[in-house]
Write a protein that holds these residues in place. Structure first.
Motif, PDB file in Angstrom:
ATOM      1  N   UNK A 109      11.775  12.674   0.575  1.00 40.15           N
ATOM      2  CA  UNK A 109      13.137  12.954   0.124  1.00 40.15           C
ATOM      3  C   UNK A 109      13.933  13.498   1.310  1.00 40.15           C
ATOM      4  N   UNK A 110      15.232  13.620   1.120  1.00 42.03           N
ATOM      5  CA  UNK A 110      16.046  14.232   2.170  1.00 42.03           C
ATOM      6  C   UNK A 110      15.576  15.643   2.464  1.00 42.03           C
ATOM      7  N   UNK A 111      15.237  16.379   1.410  1.00 45.59           N
ATOM      8  CA  UNK A 111      14.764  17.755   1.601  1.00 45.59           C
ATOM      9  C   UNK A 111      13.463  17.787   2.387  1.00 45.59           C
ATOM     10  N   UNK A 112      12.581  16.807   2.156  1.00 46.84           N
ATOM     11  CA  UNK A 112      11.326  16.741   2.923  1.00 46.84           C
ATOM     12  C   UNK A 112      11.621  16.568   4.411  1.00 46.84           C
ATOM     13  N   UNK A 113      12.589  15.703   4.723  1.00 52.34           N
ATOM     14  CA  UNK A 113      12.911  15.433   6.126  1.00 52.34           C
ATOM     15  C   UNK A 113      13.595  16.640   6.757  1.00 52.34           C
ATOM     16  N   UNK A 114      14.472  17.291   6.005  1.00 58.16           N
ATOM     17  CA  UNK A 114      15.127  18.506   6.505  1.00 58.16           C
ATOM     18  C   UNK A 114      14.083  19.557   6.875  1.00 58.16           C
ATOM     19  N   UNK A 115      13.092  19.700   6.019  1.00 63.72           N
ATOM     20  CA  UNK A 115      12.035  20.692   6.278  1.00 63.72           C
ATOM     21  C   UNK A 115      11.204  20.307   7.498  1.00 63.72           C
ATOM     22  N   UNK A 116      10.895  19.008   7.630  1.00 66.35           N
ATOM     23  CA  UNK A 116      10.049  18.552   8.732  1.00 66.35           C
ATOM     24  C   UNK A 116      10.755  18.618  10.077  1.00 66.35           C
TER      25      UNK A 116
ATOM     26  N   UNK B  87      28.010   8.264  16.829  1.00 65.01           N
ATOM     27  CA  UNK B  87      27.179   7.897  17.982  1.00 65.01           C
ATOM     28  C   UNK B  87      25.862   8.668  17.930  1.00 65.01           C
ATOM     29  N   UNK B  88      24.944   8.227  17.049  1.00 61.67           N
ATOM     30  CA  UNK B  88      23.669   8.931  16.918  1.00 61.67           C
ATOM     31  C   UNK B  88      22.878   8.891  18.227  1.00 61.67           C
ATOM     32  N   UNK B  89      22.170   9.950  18.493  1.00 63.93           N
ATOM     33  CA  UNK B  89      21.388  10.046  19.714  1.00 63.93           C
ATOM     34  C   UNK B  89      20.052   9.322  19.552  1.00 63.93           C
ATOM     35  N   UNK B  90      19.629   8.658  20.618  1.00 66.49           N
ATOM     36  CA  UNK B  90      18.343   7.950  20.580  1.00 66.49           C
ATOM     37  C   UNK B  90      17.213   8.937  20.289  1.00 66.49           C
ATOM     38  N   UNK B  91      17.299  10.136  20.868  1.00 63.84           N
ATOM     39  CA  UNK B  91      16.254  11.145  20.645  1.00 63.84           C
ATOM     40  C   UNK B  91      16.178  11.537  19.170  1.00 63.84           C
ATOM     41  N   UNK B  92      17.319  11.584  18.490  1.00 67.43           N
ATOM     42  CA  UNK B  92      17.343  11.921  17.067  1.00 67.43           C
ATOM     43  C   UNK B  92      16.643  10.841  16.241  1.00 67.43           C
ATOM     44  N   UNK B  93      16.930   9.587  16.574  1.00 63.53           N
ATOM     45  CA  UNK B  93      16.309   8.485  15.830  1.00 63.53           C
ATOM     46  C   UNK B  93      14.806   8.443  16.114  1.00 63.53           C
ATOM     47  N   UNK B  94      14.425   8.741  17.333  1.00 62.23           N
ATOM     48  CA  UNK B  94      13.000   8.773  17.667  1.00 62.23           C
ATOM     49  C   UNK B  94      12.301   9.876  16.864  1.00 62.23           C
ATOM     50  N   UNK B  95      12.958  11.006  16.693  1.00 60.28           N
ATOM     51  CA  UNK B  95      12.390  12.085  15.881  1.00 60.28           C
ATOM     52  C   UNK B  95      12.179  11.634  14.440  1.00 60.28           C
ATOM     53  N   UNK B  96      13.139  10.903  13.895  1.00 58.32           N
ATOM     54  CA  UNK B  96      12.990  10.409  12.517  1.00 58.32           C
ATOM     55  C   UNK B  96      11.849   9.414  12.415  1.00 58.32           C
ATOM     56  N   UNK B  97      11.704   8.537  13.407  1.00 58.93           N
ATOM     57  CA  UNK B  97      10.597   7.577  13.389  1.00 58.93           C
ATOM     58  C   UNK B  97       9.255   8.302  13.427  1.00 58.93           C
TER      59      UNK B  97
ATOM     60  N   UNK C  89      13.679  20.441  10.665  1.00 57.99           N
ATOM     61  CA  UNK C  89      14.465  21.665  10.784  1.00 57.99           C
ATOM     62  C   UNK C  89      15.927  21.352  11.110  1.00 57.99           C
ATOM     63  N   UNK C  90      16.406  20.197  10.647  1.00 56.93           N
ATOM     64  CA  UNK C  90      17.808  19.848  10.753  1.00 56.93           C
ATOM     65  C   UNK C  90      18.543  20.313   9.500  1.00 56.93           C
ATOM     66  N   UNK C  91      19.847  20.341   9.598  1.00 55.12           N
ATOM     67  CA  UNK C  91      20.617  20.629   8.392  1.00 55.12           C
ATOM     68  C   UNK C  91      20.666  19.366   7.524  1.00 55.12           C
ATOM     69  N   UNK C  92      20.847  19.561   6.234  1.00 57.77           N
ATOM     70  CA  UNK C  92      20.954  18.413   5.334  1.00 57.77           C
ATOM     71  C   UNK C  92      22.191  17.580   5.672  1.00 57.77           C
ATOM     72  N   UNK C  93      23.269  18.276   6.127  1.00 56.14           N
ATOM     73  CA  UNK C  93      24.485  17.571   6.499  1.00 56.14           C
ATOM     74  C   UNK C  93      24.266  16.638   7.672  1.00 56.14           C
TER      75      UNK C  93
END
Length: 279
Positions: A28-35, A53-63, A37-41
């Motif tokens: 869930x979104x809450x699971x990802x926020x917890x993992x 302009x999303x950062x490549x590092x941010x997308x890599x973190x999500x992957x 430590x980003x804000x839900x926004x």
């Protein structure tokens, strides 16, 4: 890179892919926020495409968070991120153009446009753009010229590498109103007649004496060459506009456009009608 390449479309595709990967990971979104430590926004803005302009590092973190290990999938998603960060030609005109709309239009393979009160923007001549800009209370000559320049550049980009199909239907009243401006009328109608000869362009006029189902306002339906990019309906407003992607809503506007085409003069009847206006 082609000027009709669109970071806007890539950004939307990136958002869809990130949502799919999160669902595949059963998070869930809450699971990802917890993992993360980003804000839900922040997460919501990345998934919705609001983060321009999303950062490549941010997308890599999500992957990593979604445990995506396949190198092919990872690189495809990261490439989408890099492509979404490019700047389209329209950025320099963002004060007089809707960047999101032009971004979608730039890569559309089929454009269907209904206009109630004006000539479709893709075929407006500079004299007409200037006239309607001043009518809309744009007074400063520099501002008027900027609107003209943006409109002409938009047309150049679209028709240098044209979509498969550009179908333009509009109320004849837009031209009837130009009778007090005969020079503008002649120039504008000549442009319409010329454009109607292009293989990808179809123009239909709705006679000003006919009732029609398009009184709710103008809209544009845009389809894209890749099946992974859903169609979009754009409804113009005083601000940026409203974008509809729901399948049922898009289908409703397709039916409306079909009815407008049936109400209008046939394409082969439209050009003679245009010629009559400047005879």
């Amino acid at each position: 890179m082609s000027e009709r390449y669109s970071p806007t479309v890539r950004r939307r595709r990136l958002s869809e892919e990130l949502r799919r990967l999160r669902h595949d990971a059963r998070m869930t979104l809450d699971d990802v926020v917890k993992a993360t430590e980003w804000s839900r926004g922040k997460l919501g803005n990345i998934e919705s495409g609001q983060r321009q302009r999303p950062q490549v590092a941010e997308i890599r973190t999500l992957l990593d968070t979604y445990k995506v290990s396949d190198p092919g999938i990872r690189e495809a998603v990261l490439s989408l991120c890099r492509q979404s960060r490019e700047r389209g030609w329209w950025v320099r005109y963002r004060d007089v153009l809707s960047p999101k709309f032009v971004g979608f239009e730039a890569e559309a393979s089929v454009i269907c446009n209904w206009e109630l009160a004006v000539v479709p923007g893709l075929l407006q001549v500079p004299e007409y753009v200037e006239l309607i800009s001043r009518t809309a209370l744009v007074r400063d000559p520099k501002d008027v010229q900027r609107v003209v320049d943006a409109r002409i550049e938009r047309q150049r980009v679209i028709f240098e590498d044209p979509p498969d199909d550009v179908w333009l239907v509009f109320d004849e009243t837009a031209l009837v109103r130009l009778r007090d401006h005969p020079t503008v009328l002649r120039t504008q109608v000549a442009r319409l007649i010329e454009a109607a000869e292009r293989p990808e362009v179809t123009i239909q006029l709705v006679p000003h004496t006919r009732l029609h189902p398009g009184t709710g306002g103008p809209f544009v339906i845009m389809d894209f060459p890749s099946t992974v990019d859903p169609s979009v309906v754009y409804l113009e407003t005083d601000t940026d506009g409203l974008y509809l992607e729901d399948v049922d809503e898009v289908a409703r506007y397709r039916r409306l456009f079909d009815h407008l085409r049936l109400t209008a003069l046939l394409p082969e009847e439209t050009v003679p009608r245009l010629r009559e206006m400047i005879a």
